[in-house]
Design a protein around this motif. Structure first.
Motif, PDB file in Angstrom:
ATOM      1  N   ARG A  66      -1.312   4.185  -1.587  1.00  0.00           N
ATOM      2  CA  ARG A  66      -2.732   3.974  -1.284  1.00  0.00           C
ATOM      3  C   ARG A  66      -3.013   3.917   0.209  1.00  0.00           C
ATOM      4  NH1 ARG A  66      -4.751  -1.034  -4.794  1.00  0.00           N
ATOM      5  NH2 ARG A  66      -6.648  -0.500  -3.652  1.00  0.00           N
TER       6      ARG A  66
ATOM      7  N   GLN B  57      -4.222   5.242   3.467  1.00  0.00           N
ATOM      8  CA  GLN B  57      -5.114   6.323   3.873  1.00  0.00           C
ATOM      9  C   GLN B  57      -5.061   6.470   5.386  1.00  0.00           C
ATOM     10  OE1 GLN B  57      -8.958   5.282   2.289  1.00  0.00           O
ATOM     11  NE2 GLN B  57      -8.445   5.948   0.227  1.00  0.00           N
TER      12      GLN B  57
ATOM     13  N   GLU C 161      -6.550   8.046   8.936  1.00  0.00           N
ATOM     14  CA  GLU C 161      -7.765   8.551   9.567  1.00  0.00           C
ATOM     15  C   GLU C 161      -7.505   9.916  10.204  1.00  0.00           C
ATOM     16  OE1 GLU C 161     -10.713   5.217  11.211  1.00  0.00           O
ATOM     17  OE2 GLU C 161      -8.833   5.328  12.300  1.00  0.00           O
TER      18      GLU C 161
ATOM     19  N   ARG D 233       0.832  -1.210   0.000  1.00  0.00           N
ATOM     20  CA  ARG D 233       0.000   0.000   0.000  1.00  0.00           C
ATOM     21  C   ARG D 233       0.863   1.255   0.000  1.00  0.00           C
ATOM     22  NH1 ARG D 233      -4.094  -2.333   4.602  1.00  0.00           N
ATOM     23  NH2 ARG D 233      -5.616  -3.333   3.223  1.00  0.00           N
TER      24      ARG D 233
ATOM     25  N   ALA E 200       3.741   9.769   5.357  1.00  0.00           N
ATOM     26  CA  ALA E 200       2.351  10.115   5.036  1.00  0.00           C
ATOM     27  C   ALA E 200       1.810  11.159   6.001  1.00  0.00           C
ATOM     28  CB  ALA E 200       1.485   8.851   5.070  1.00  0.00           C
TER      29      ALA E 200
ATOM     30  N   ASP F 245      -4.496   9.498  13.234  1.00  0.00           N
ATOM     31  CA  ASP F 245      -4.820   8.093  13.001  1.00  0.00           C
ATOM     32  C   ASP F 245      -4.210   7.275  14.137  1.00  0.00           C
ATOM     33  OD1 ASP F 245      -4.935   5.410  12.147  1.00  0.00           O
ATOM     34  OD2 ASP F 245      -4.914   6.000  10.050  1.00  0.00           O
TER      35      ASP F 245
END
Length: 647
Positions: free
Chosen positions: A78, A80, A82, A73, A215, A125
């Motif tokens: 990809r 993601q 939270e 990922r 990220a 997250d």
């Protein structure tokens, strides 16, 4: 003749890995599930060791599968993140607990030092942030043979709405040569071949942690000296949560304690916790200093049993009539008689509970919201035999056997079919109270089968629980849209499956009467079976059981009302906070069944990938309401006996 050459396809793409991991998870479901059942049996010592090895190997393989998927990922961009509010300290303390558990027999000092200036609640997250901490800590533990591993969180800057958080993981391990540093964050790479042979591992943990931090808009940096240890650190910007005091800790301001220990890492962590709750602490490394300090009248003396002649410290404290708290190291038993044990690494809620319990007369009331949970295995909750019947739709034979063993062990009758078509035929001839549905079936898959079953009016309200090893985004939503009520990932732990059965098989109507009759004929009549005898005996000996049980009885109606309101509003953050309170409040008096449910609810609220929080909350409320009358009777009897003894 024309030759057509098919274009090369990337083998390690996200879709390919998702498919492969699904296929690997399916047999792992049986391996891990079956070994969990074997671990609960009485086996010869050699057989027990073999089963434990198989189980640990299965867990390691599952962790590797998850790491491969995360790496894919990240490579594909990809991942993601939270954006939810979460309690920072809860994530940190859980990561520390995992690192301590994996440190084995190294006797490392593993602790977290959290800046008291940090707000309790932040936005981000929690699962991915916890994964970063866990990976960095696991790396530090692996390469540290003795000494310490310390996680430090510092508030670098804040304006009340945004904060800069600095995270550091420091160890006293083998260190890293400067020429090996560039390879640290490359997947499947380690510092050198010798390191890989000595310590094992895949080299994915740091790569995944670095990808997640990237990220978040930051990067991990490393400072290291061979032979002296390493320090991994990064700074990330996070919004502060709405509640700066989300832990709702009792007021400990003004309490004064003595800490006797030579473990600098443990002491530093304790001092940071005491600063958060405004407790004054005097620290000593010398046994000779404890007696005079005890005579100054502190609220308690916290003693590290590893001190030489620690028993003399205990004796001096008792002569001064000062309560003694033993700082019990991991994997060690309690050694100080009549002392209140406090296991390390210490959680703030446990420390607060101990200090307030040993404080003024109303301490039990003030400590209720942060009482210490008691670790233990989930309670066995059998169902009355002959009441419930379940249809299991599963095509993999080992998983069929697992489902049959688990359901039979708790008194639930089960029929197994191997296809969606067979399931549609089975429901024509038999009434089922619940359906377990494998999502990936040959022919008519689980989603299509569920839609077909829901089209029949008689099956419109029969609970359907999906079972799948798929990790593809959107799987959960697809299950719900097909008409399923719940969703369990594979490998499915037996305990999680049993919890799901308890959530979705509530007695009703005539079945309730039959279940009650059968259960009452099997259950002991004594109300003490509601609580853990060992916990109750310990609290009675300390003279605090009645007060603490009354706190539960006094506060529970309001907490249950808040739970109901949070369920209606689907407020996961509030549910998680309430569940956290109940884990400690109920676990502290030995009421393990609802405490364990509350722990599962807290985890479910922190993981947006589950849909279990509503059902778990409903089940938790039911279990507590069922047990409150028995708790009230038990408390009244204990109070009466205490009054008689006093006279």
């Amino acid at each position: 003749m024309t030759t057509v050459v098919a274009p090369a396809a990337p083998l390690a793409g996200p879709a390919f890995l998702a498919t492969v991991t699904h296929e690997v998870r399916t047999p792992l479901n049986a391996v891990i599930g079956m070994t969990e059942l074997l671990r609960q049996m009485t086996l010869p010592p050699e057989a027990a060791r073999l089963v434990e090895t198989i189980h640990m190997s299965g867990e390691c393989l599952l962790a590797l599968v998850d790491d491969l998927l995360d790496t894919s990922r990240l490579d594909a961009g990809r991942l993601q993140l939270e954006d939810v509010e979460f309690v920072l300290r809860d994530v940190v303390e859980e990561a520390i607990a995992i690192a301590t558990a994996t440190s084995g027999v190294k006797r490392l000092s593993v602790a977290a030092v959290i800046d008291p200036a940090l707000p309790d609640e932040v936005r981000g997250d929690p699962r991915r942030f916890g994964q970063v901490l866990a990976n960095l800590l696991a790396n530090a533990v692996k390469f540290t043979l003795s000494g310490y591993v310390r996680l430090r969180l510092t508030c670098v800057q804040t304006d009340g709405t945004m904060l800069t958080l600095r995270v550091e993981v420091e160890d006293s391990g083998i260190g890293i040569a400067s020429d090996a540093l560039p390879r640290l964050f490359i997947p499947f790479s380690q510092a050198d071949d010798d390191t890989s042979r000595r310590f094992g591992g895949t080299g994915l943990g740091l790569a995944i942690a670095n990808g997640i931090v990237a990220a978040m808009g930051a990067r991990i940096e490393v400072d290291s000296t061979p032979g002296r240890g390493s320090r991994f650190h990064f700074e990330v910007r996070l919004p502060a949560g709405r509640r700066s005091d989300a832990l709702a800790l009792p007021n400990c301001e003004g309490l004064r304690v003595v800490v006797a220990s030579r473990d600098d890492i443990l002491v530093e962590a304790l001092l940071s916790q005491m600063a958060r709750i405004r407790v004054q602490a005097v620290v000593t490394r010398d046994v000779e200093s404890v007696p005079p300090l005890a005579r100054t009248g502190p609220a308690a003396v916290l003693i590290d049993p590893r001190l030489p002649d620690a028993s003399a410290c205990v004796a001096a404290s008792r002569v001064a009539d000062v309560p003694v708290v033993e700082l019990v190291p991991p994997r060690s038993s309690v050694t100080v008689r009549d002392a209140l044990p406090l296991r390390t690494p210490v959680r703030l809620s446990e420390l607060t509970h101990v200090l307030t319990t040993l404080g003024p007369e109303d301490a039990a009331s003030r400590s209720a919201s942060s009482a210490s949970p008691r670790a233990g295995t989930p309670p066995s909750v059998p169902f009355p035999r002959g009441i419930w019947r379940v249809l299991a739709v599963e095509d993999h034979e080992p998983n069929q056997q697992l489902l049959q063993h688990v359901l039979d062990s708790v008194g639930v009758e089960v029929d197994v079919v191997v296809s969606g078509e067979a399931a549609c035929e089975a429901v024509r001839h038999e009434r089922y109270d619940l359906i377990l549905m494998d999502c990936r079936l040959p022919g008519m898959d689980g989603l299509a089968t569920t839609r077909a079953l829901r089209a029949r009016p008689a099956l419109a309200h029969v609970p359907v629980i999906g079972l799948t090893a798929s990790t593809q985004p959107g799987t959960r939503q697809a299950c719900l849209e097909a008409g399923m009520d719940d969703f369990l990932p594979k490998p499915t732990r037996p305990s999680i499956l049993i919890d799901a059965l308890r959530r979705w098989l509530p007695p009703s109507g005539a079945d309730e009467d039959a279940a009650r009759d059968l259960e009452s004929s099997r259950a002991p009549a004594e109300p003490e079976t509601l609580l853990d005898h060992d916990v109750v005996d310990e609290l009675l000996r300390l003279g605090v059981f009645v007060d603490m049980a009354r706190v539960v009885l006094r506060h529970m109606p309001a907490i249950l009302g808040e739970l109901d309101a949070a369920v209606v509003a689907d407020d996961r953050a509030r549910l998680g906070l309430l569940a956290h309170r109940l884990v400690t409040l109920l676990g502290n008096i030995g009421w393990h069944e609802p405490a364990d449910l509350a722990g599962q609810l807290e985890s479910a609220c922190a993981d947006d990938g589950t849909i279990q929080h509503r059902a778990l909350a409903t089940s938790l409320v039911r279990v507590v309401l069922d047990g409150l009358p028995r708790l009230e009777r038990l408390t009244g009897r204990a109070a009466g006996e205490a009054s008689t003894c006093a006279r």
